[in-house]
Enzyme design. Structure first.
Site, PDB file in Angstrom:
ATOM      1  N   GLU A   1       0.874  -1.170   0.000  1.00  0.00           N
ATOM      2  CA  GLU A   1       0.000   0.000   0.000  1.00  0.00           C
ATOM      3  C   GLU A   1       0.910   1.219   0.000  1.00  0.00           C
ATOM      4  O   GLU A   1       1.584   1.496   0.990  1.00  0.00           O
ATOM      5  CB  GLU A   1      -0.894  -0.015   1.240  1.00  0.00           C
ATOM      6  CG  GLU A   1      -1.818   1.184   1.371  1.00  0.00           C
ATOM      7  CD  GLU A   1      -2.617   1.148   2.672  1.00  0.00           C
ATOM      8  OE1 GLU A   1      -3.127   2.212   3.046  1.00  0.00           O
ATOM      9  OE2 GLU A   1      -2.714   0.082   3.296  1.00  0.00           O
TER      10      GLU A   1
ATOM     11  N   ASP B   1      -4.681  10.070   8.952  1.00  0.00           N
ATOM     12  CA  ASP B   1      -3.413   9.413   9.242  1.00  0.00           C
ATOM     13  C   ASP B   1      -2.963   9.690  10.668  1.00  0.00           C
ATOM     14  O   ASP B   1      -3.208  10.757  11.219  1.00  0.00           O
ATOM     15  CB  ASP B   1      -2.313   9.892   8.279  1.00  0.00           C
ATOM     16  CG  ASP B   1      -2.582   9.490   6.849  1.00  0.00           C
ATOM     17  OD1 ASP B   1      -3.242   8.459   6.652  1.00  0.00           O
ATOM     18  OD2 ASP B   1      -2.131  10.200   5.934  1.00  0.00           O
TER      19      ASP B   1
END
Length: 262
Positions: A49, A60
């Site tokens: 990924e 995030d």
């Protein structure tokens, strides 16, 4: 069958599960991000990924935010993401999914993005902030270009939302967990297991769990019920503190958590 689904099926046939590793493109530099991705693929990661640095990475964690902001400060541009994918896929036979927020794709042009990703050898996109209701341009472009589309599902999602996510996804569904929170492991694991069970009930063939997985034992636990375990911050932190050799070592360690392996 897509390359991502093929890898997941192969691991399932072996009686194990897949290890999916996240790294940001362009961190610490573009060259090092390519070398790191190749290194984790050679050290046991089944699917990569590759994150595209973005100026507002609201979903995030701090380790990944710091890395992506450094990449942007160093001059990372979206075209470098395609370059990284091309360089990685020319060296290792591992599917590479780009993880990106939706705005950069829209700004670049959805069809143009799909074409350039396919040309680079990319497998598809993970789109954390795109919901199926608003994804028609991407559904059409990915269908035309033969790319996977990975949507997110959360424990709070309704059954109808889960059904929409399963129907729109190709490759796998990304089940968001909160694994590893101190003092809440049993509750968290129960929530993740419950989400995977609900996804199976609405037709998910491949469902992988991510967010907070950082050890081989956690990988092993997740792969008791999911098709893949997604690890991000642990790999990024290893790269930030110890370089290529360190991130490769962590990948080897994590890979030992795959079910059916010692």
């Amino acid at each position: 069958m897509t390359s991502v689904a093929s890898v997941l099926q192969a691991r399932r046939d072996e009686g194990t599960g897949a290890l999916i590793g996240y790294l940001p493109a362009g961190f610490p530099t573009l060259d090092e991000s390519v070398d790191a991705a190749v290194a984790i693929a050679e050290s046991g990661v089944d699917i990569i990924e590759l994150g595209l640095p973005y100026s507002d990475p609201v979903m995030d964690g701090p380790v990944i935010q710091q890395a992506t902001q450094q990449a942007l400060a160093n001059g990372f541009r979206l075209r470098h993401g395609f370059e990284a994918v091309s360089r990685i896929t020319s060296q290792v036979n591992v599917p590479v999914l780009i993880m990106t927020y939706w705005n950069p794709v829209v700004q670049y042009g959805v069809d143009r993005f799909a074409d350039d990703l396919a040309a680079a050898g990319g497998a598809g996109l993970i789109t954390p902030d795109l919901i199926p209701d608003e994804a028609e341009p991407w559904l059409s472009a990915s269908e035309r270009a033969g790319l996977d589309r990975v949507f997110l599902a959360a424990p709070s999602s309704t059954n109808e939302r889960l059904r929409q996510v399963v129907e729109a996804s190709r490759g796998f569904v990304y089940a968001v967990s909160t694994m590893g929170i101190t003092g809440a492991r049993s509750d968290v694991d129960s929530a993740a297991r419950g989400l995977i069970a609900r996804l199976r009930e609405v037709g998910a063939e491949n469902a992988c769990v991510g967010v907070g997985i950082s050890t081989a034992s956690q990988v092993r636990e997740v792969l008791e019920y999911a098709d893949g375990a997604i690890v991000g911050s642990a790999l990024v932190n290893a790269l930030a503190t110890g370089g290529i050799s360190s991130v490769a070592a962590i990948a080897r360690e994590l890979s030992q958590g795959r079910t059916g392996e010692n």
